[in-house]
Scaffold this motif. Structure first.
Motif, PDB file in Angstrom:
ATOM      1  N   ILE A   1       0.834  -1.194   0.000  1.00 47.60           N
ATOM      2  CA  ILE A   1       0.000   0.000   0.000  1.00 47.60           C
ATOM      3  C   ILE A   1       0.876   1.255   0.000  1.00 47.60           C
ATOM      4  N   TYR A   2       0.543   2.196  -0.881  1.00 51.05           N
ATOM      5  CA  TYR A   2       1.168   3.514  -0.905  1.00 51.05           C
ATOM      6  C   TYR A   2       0.048   4.528  -0.721  1.00 51.05           C
ATOM      7  N   LYS A   3       0.167   5.397   0.265  1.00 48.03           N
ATOM      8  CA  LYS A   3      -0.870   6.386   0.565  1.00 48.03           C
ATOM      9  C   LYS A   3      -0.365   7.784   0.221  1.00 48.03           C
ATOM     10  N   PHE A   4      -1.313   8.636  -0.214  1.00 51.56           N
ATOM     11  CA  PHE A   4      -0.969   9.975  -0.684  1.00 51.56           C
ATOM     12  C   PHE A   4      -1.949  11.004  -0.135  1.00 51.56           C
ATOM     13  N   ASP A   5      -1.480  12.218   0.091  1.00 49.22           N
ATOM     14  CA  ASP A   5      -2.366  13.260   0.600  1.00 49.22           C
ATOM     15  C   ASP A   5      -3.216  13.875  -0.508  1.00 49.22           C
ATOM     16  N   ALA A   6      -2.900  13.583  -1.763  1.00 45.74           N
ATOM     17  CA  ALA A   6      -3.669  14.117  -2.881  1.00 45.74           C
ATOM     18  C   ALA A   6      -3.454  13.251  -4.116  1.00 45.74           C
ATOM     19  N   THR A   7      -4.432  13.254  -4.999  1.00 47.67           N
ATOM     20  CA  THR A   7      -4.310  12.482  -6.239  1.00 47.67           C
ATOM     21  C   THR A   7      -3.111  12.945  -7.046  1.00 47.67           C
ATOM     22  N   GLU A   8      -2.810  14.246  -7.014  1.00 49.33           N
ATOM     23  CA  GLU A   8      -1.661  14.741  -7.767  1.00 49.33           C
ATOM     24  C   GLU A   8      -0.345  14.143  -7.258  1.00 49.33           C
ATOM     25  N   CYS A   9      -0.238  13.854  -5.981  1.00 45.90           N
ATOM     26  CA  CYS A   9       0.960  13.181  -5.456  1.00 45.90           C
ATOM     27  C   CYS A   9       1.039  11.752  -5.994  1.00 45.90           C
ATOM     28  N   MET A  10      -0.108  11.079  -6.056  1.00 48.70           N
ATOM     29  CA  MET A  10      -0.127   9.722  -6.601  1.00 48.70           C
ATOM     30  C   MET A  10       0.337   9.737  -8.062  1.00 48.70           C
ATOM     31  N   ILE A  11      -0.133  10.700  -8.831  1.00 50.38           N
ATOM     32  CA  ILE A  11       0.252  10.794 -10.242  1.00 50.38           C
ATOM     33  C   ILE A  11       1.751  11.060 -10.378  1.00 50.38           C
ATOM     34  N   HIS A  12       2.293  11.950  -9.572  1.00 50.68           N
ATOM     35  CA  HIS A  12       3.736  12.218  -9.624  1.00 50.68           C
ATOM     36  C   HIS A  12       4.538  10.993  -9.186  1.00 50.68           C
ATOM     37  N   PHE A  13       4.028  10.260  -8.216  1.00 51.57           N
ATOM     38  CA  PHE A  13       4.706   9.053  -7.733  1.00 51.57           C
ATOM     39  C   PHE A  13       4.842   8.014  -8.843  1.00 51.57           C
ATOM     40  N   ILE A  14       3.799   7.815  -9.638  1.00 54.25           N
ATOM     41  CA  ILE A  14       3.841   6.752 -10.654  1.00 54.25           C
ATOM     42  C   ILE A  14       4.716   7.101 -11.855  1.00 54.25           C
ATOM     43  N   GLU A  15       5.178   8.355 -11.935  1.00 49.96           N
ATOM     44  CA  GLU A  15       6.084   8.731 -13.023  1.00 49.96           C
ATOM     45  C   GLU A  15       7.360   7.895 -12.983  1.00 49.96           C
ATOM     46  N   ASP A  16       7.794   7.498 -11.803  1.00 53.67           N
ATOM     47  CA  ASP A  16       9.023   6.714 -11.638  1.00 53.67           C
ATOM     48  C   ASP A  16       8.745   5.344 -11.034  1.00 53.67           C
ATOM     49  N   PHE A  17       7.583   4.777 -11.325  1.00 48.56           N
ATOM     50  CA  PHE A  17       7.175   3.507 -10.723  1.00 48.56           C
ATOM     51  C   PHE A  17       6.777   2.550 -11.837  1.00 48.56           C
ATOM     52  N   ASP A  18       7.042   1.268 -11.647  1.00 45.79           N
ATOM     53  CA  ASP A  18       6.637   0.246 -12.612  1.00 45.79           C
ATOM     54  C   ASP A  18       5.124   0.042 -12.492  1.00 45.79           C
ATOM     55  N   THR A  19       4.375   0.734 -13.330  1.00 52.12           N
ATOM     56  CA  THR A  19       2.915   0.715 -13.211  1.00 52.12           C
ATOM     57  C   THR A  19       2.303  -0.644 -13.548  1.00 52.12           C
ATOM     58  N   SER A  20       3.060  -1.532 -14.156  1.00 56.44           N
ATOM     59  CA  SER A  20       2.529  -2.875 -14.428  1.00 56.44           C
ATOM     60  C   SER A  20       2.322  -3.646 -13.121  1.00 56.44           C
ATOM     61  N   GLN A  21       2.899  -3.164 -12.031  1.00 60.33           N
ATOM     62  CA  GLN A  21       2.764  -3.815 -10.730  1.00 60.33           C
ATOM     63  C   GLN A  21       1.580  -3.287  -9.919  1.00 60.33           C
ATOM     64  N   ILE A  22       0.856  -2.312 -10.454  1.00 62.53           N
ATOM     65  CA  ILE A  22      -0.245  -1.692  -9.705  1.00 62.53           C
ATOM     66  C   ILE A  22      -1.559  -2.407  -9.980  1.00 62.53           C
ATOM     67  N   GLU A  23      -2.235  -2.786  -8.907  1.00 64.55           N
ATOM     68  CA  GLU A  23      -3.550  -3.427  -8.986  1.00 64.55           C
ATOM     69  C   GLU A  23      -4.678  -2.401  -8.925  1.00 64.55           C
ATOM     70  N   PHE A  24      -4.550  -1.419  -8.006  1.00 62.86           N
ATOM     71  CA  PHE A  24      -5.594  -0.413  -7.824  1.00 62.86           C
ATOM     72  C   PHE A  24      -4.998   0.988  -7.718  1.00 62.86           C
ATOM     73  N   TYR A  25      -5.631   1.924  -8.425  1.00 65.38           N
ATOM     74  CA  TYR A  25      -5.400   3.355  -8.248  1.00 65.38           C
ATOM     75  C   TYR A  25      -6.687   3.864  -7.598  1.00 65.38           C
ATOM     76  N   LEU A  26      -6.570   4.480  -6.440  1.00 65.48           N
ATOM     77  CA  LEU A  26      -7.758   4.919  -5.708  1.00 65.48           C
ATOM     78  C   LEU A  26      -7.637   6.386  -5.324  1.00 65.48           C
ATOM     79  N   SER A  27      -8.752   7.088  -5.419  1.00 68.18           N
ATOM     80  CA  SER A  27      -8.826   8.488  -4.978  1.00 68.18           C
ATOM     81  C   SER A  27     -10.048   8.636  -4.097  1.00 68.18           C
ATOM     82  N   ASN A  28      -9.999   9.577  -3.162  1.00 64.49           N
ATOM     83  CA  ASN A  28     -11.191   9.846  -2.351  1.00 64.49           C
ATOM     84  C   ASN A  28     -12.262  10.497  -3.216  1.00 64.49           C
TER      85      ASN A  28
END
Length: 137
Positions: free
Chosen positions: A48-75
């Motif tokens: 689990i990776y938690k973020f204070d905002a969706t924009e932080c999640m988007i910036h995080f995945i810029e340098d992340f292997d997105t093929s490993q992500i099961e769920f992208y969630l926003s409040n």
């Protein structure tokens, strides 16, 4: 048999509740306090990776292997603390709805809700893929 059961339950790939005021953003390291703009990623292995905002999640995945992500969630903006599938959400960027990192970005489970807030607050609507493209620019 017990070992197999432990392995099965320890690899549970599902969202976890955000502990507001305690959990920190994995990207910017701020404490997560905003109950309408937080976000979360769950990997295929259940990390689990938690973020204070969706924009932080988007910036995080810029340098992340997105093929490993099961769920992208926003409040969901209309239901504080309720995580929704970000890939199916409608997003509103409106200067009249501040978000923690200043992108003025809010997620809505229903397009109708997003359109209603757009009428009241102004701004532009985005799908997940359009939002990702916007943040790449």
């Amino acid at each position: 048999m017990i070992t197999l059961l432990l392995l099965f339950f320890s690899c549970n790939v599902s969202p976890k509740p955000i502990n507001y005021g305690t959990d920190g953003c994995h990207f910017c390291k701020m404490t997560i306090v905003d109950k309408v703009h937080a976000a979360e990623i769950v990997t295929k292995k259940g990390k689990i990776y938690k973020f204070d905002a969706t924009e932080c999640m988007i910036h995080f995945i810029e340098d992340f292997d997105t093929s490993q992500i099961e769920f992208y969630l926003s409040n969901n903006y209309t239901e504080p603390e309720k995580l929704i599938d970000a890939t199916k959400a409608t997003f509103l960027i409106s200067k009249n709805i501040p978000s923690p990192m200043g992108a003025f970005l809010s997620a809505f489970k229903n397009k109708e809700d997003a359109e209603k807030f757009q009428e009241e607050k102004g701004g532009e609507l985005y799908t997940w893929s359009a939002l990702l493209a916007k943040f790449k620019d």
